[in-house]
Design a protein around this motif. Structure first.
Motif, PDB file in Angstrom:
ATOM      1  N   VAL A 249       0.746  -1.155   0.238  1.00 20.95           N
ATOM      2  CA  VAL A 249      -0.049   0.002   0.056  1.00 20.95           C
ATOM      3  C   VAL A 249       0.953   1.077   0.205  1.00 20.95           C
ATOM      4  O   VAL A 249       0.574   2.196  -0.497  1.00 20.95           O
ATOM      5  N   ALA A 250       2.021   1.441   0.623  1.00 26.24           N
ATOM      6  CA  ALA A 250       2.690   2.592   0.646  1.00 26.24           C
ATOM      7  C   ALA A 250       3.968   2.453  -0.101  1.00 26.24           C
ATOM      8  O   ALA A 250       4.066   3.593  -0.863  1.00 26.24           O
ATOM      9  N   ALA A 251       3.855   1.564  -1.018  1.00 31.90           N
ATOM     10  CA  ALA A 251       4.557   1.532  -2.633  1.00 31.90           C
ATOM     11  C   ALA A 251       3.670   2.102  -3.395  1.00 31.90           C
ATOM     12  O   ALA A 251       3.685   3.519  -4.556  1.00 31.90           O
ATOM     13  N   VAL A 252       2.451   1.573  -3.280  1.00 36.00           N
ATOM     14  CA  VAL A 252       1.233   2.342  -4.677  1.00 36.00           C
ATOM     15  C   VAL A 252       0.924   3.768  -4.473  1.00 36.00           C
ATOM     16  O   VAL A 252       1.082   4.493  -5.351  1.00 36.00           O
ATOM     17  N   GLY A 257       1.893   9.679  -5.383  1.00 35.40           N
ATOM     18  CA  GLY A 257       2.350  10.914  -5.051  1.00 35.40           C
ATOM     19  C   GLY A 257       2.923  11.449  -6.588  1.00 35.40           C
ATOM     20  O   GLY A 257       3.213  11.822  -6.892  1.00 35.40           O
ATOM     21  N   VAL A 258       4.477  10.411  -6.690  1.00 36.94           N
ATOM     22  CA  VAL A 258       4.907  10.748  -7.555  1.00 36.94           C
ATOM     23  C   VAL A 258       4.225  11.305  -9.538  1.00 36.94           C
ATOM     24  O   VAL A 258       4.823  11.797  -9.562  1.00 36.94           O
TER      25      VAL A 258
END
Length: 408
Positions: A249-252, A257-258
């Protein structure tokens, strides 16, 4: 949807209930049987039907074998809960029995008396640590730990409640909505739980005749974590395990965000350009309307100028005939009168041609009257007169006296 996981811990087992919107959805009990508290709690939690989102709030109730609930006297007359909690923690040996086990104290629940009295609890620190570790291993956070005796009124009916925990028998007597009396007694042998059968609330009645056994777990789920008698463990981020799904989830979220950071300027620029184009189109329509209005105004101005010029340069034939008639000497008459844009020509009969020419020179509307052709003598009736043809030009408008202009 409000989901809570309540744990009830005693010296011989662990009970757990999942409460969803005030209704018991699941309940389970597991005895220690020589296992550690942390292992048993972890196994009970593993069987609970918990979704990944939202994660439930976990509140545990510790029985009287591992938790003490006492009425404290001689407390300083201060109103701050945090300050009272520090006073109790610093004087734990004065208020509670240690028995060689480190204790964790709670805040003070005032009972309304003005002489500095209130209820406070002490829970064995190894038990709290085991509960925290077991919840953390299952990806949950322990929100609060309370003594079982202070949550029983939330799950059982009546004003007197007896709870058995191993060889400890505790009795709670309520005084309305406040704690009246707590009696805690060690029997020396394990108490017979079958001798106690309190009346549970309807929510626990759905678990059958033994639903009262889960009163501690249900009371924990229904209790407020802001209760002064609740110990709330400090959340340490470094101690929590990082689960794979959380990393995903953090990676997604990071990728989103990027991407947003990269695409946002272009999207904003495109949106700004679209707004600018729409504004320019609206301005272009207004400009075309203004140009059309300006052209119409110019045409109207030209027409008004022509009308004004015509009104300024026009000659009134009636006024001209009037002025000529006034200028004719006695015995003279107009025979013919023709006018054009430059002036006009008149034919007249007069006793003397020179006298008529002199009188015409005083007419303000004309200038330079001149004989055209010969002057002949004719007989009009019984009188001889001169027939003359005179050519004249129009006088400039500025040369016309104001009185003459007003007469026109």
């Amino acid at each position: 949807m409000n989901v809570r996981l309540g744990l009830g811990l005693s010296s011989n087992g662990v009970r757990a209930v999942v409460v969803r919107d005030g209704r018991v959805q699941w309940a389970a009990e597991l005895s220690l049987d020589g296992r550690t508290i942390g292992t048993t709690v972890s196994e009970v939690i593993a069987g609970a039907p918990l979704g990944r989102w939202p994660r439930p709030r976990v509140v545990a109730a510790v029985g009287p074998a591992h938790a003490q609930l006492r009425r404290l006297e001689g407390l300083p007359l201060i109103t701050g809960n945090a300050a009272l909690a520090r006073v109790v923690a610093e004087s734990a040996g004065r208020f509670f029995l240690r028995n060689g086990v480190p204790l964790i104290t709670t805040g003070v629940r005032k009972d309304g008396t003005p002489n500095g009295e209130g209820w406070a609890a002490a829970i064995e620190k190894p038990v709290v640590s085991a509960l925290e570790s077991a919840c953390r291993a299952r990806g949950l956070r322990l929100a609060a730990v309370l003594p079982t005796m202070c949550v029983l009124p939330l799950a059982l009916r009546g004003d007197t409640h007896t709870w058995l925990d191993g060889d400890v028998r505790a009795q709670l007597i309520m005084n309305g909505n406040t704690i009246g009396v707590i009696r805690r007694r060690i029997e020396g042998t394990e108490c017979n739980a079958a001798a106690v059968s309190p009346e549970p609330i309807p929510a626990l009645g759905s678990l059958g005749t033994d639903g009262w056994r889960f009163a501690d777990a249900y009371g924990a789920a229904a209790a407020s974590i802001r209760d002064p008698l609740a110990y709330r463990p400090t959340r340490v981020a470094s101690a929590a395990p990082v689960l794979r799904w959380r990393l995903a989830v953090a990676a997604v979220v990071c990728a989103a965000g990027v991407a947003a950071a990269l695409l946002a300027p272009a999207l904003v620029a495109r949106r700004t350009a679209a707004r600018a184009s729409a504004a320019l189109a609206a301005l272009a329509r207004q400009r075309d309307a203004a140009a059309t209005a300006q052209a119409d105004l110019a045409r109207v101005s030209d027409a008004l100028g022509e009308v004004a010029a015509f009104d300024r340069d026009r000659r009134s034939a009636t006024l001209l005939v009037r002025d000529l008639a006034r200028a004719l000497p006695t015995g003279a008459a107009l025979v013919a009168l023709r006018t054009d844009s430059a002036g006009g020509t008149l034919v007249a009969l007069a006793p003397r041609a020179a006298l008529l020419l002199g009188r015409l020179e005083r007419v303000s509307a004309i200038t330079t009257p001149t004989f055209v052709g010969p002057v002949t003598r004719e007989v009009a009736g019984s009188t001889e007169v001169d027939r003359v043809t005179i050519r004249y030009r129009w006088a400039a408008p500025s040369a016309v006296p104001a009185t003459a202009a007003r007469r026109r």
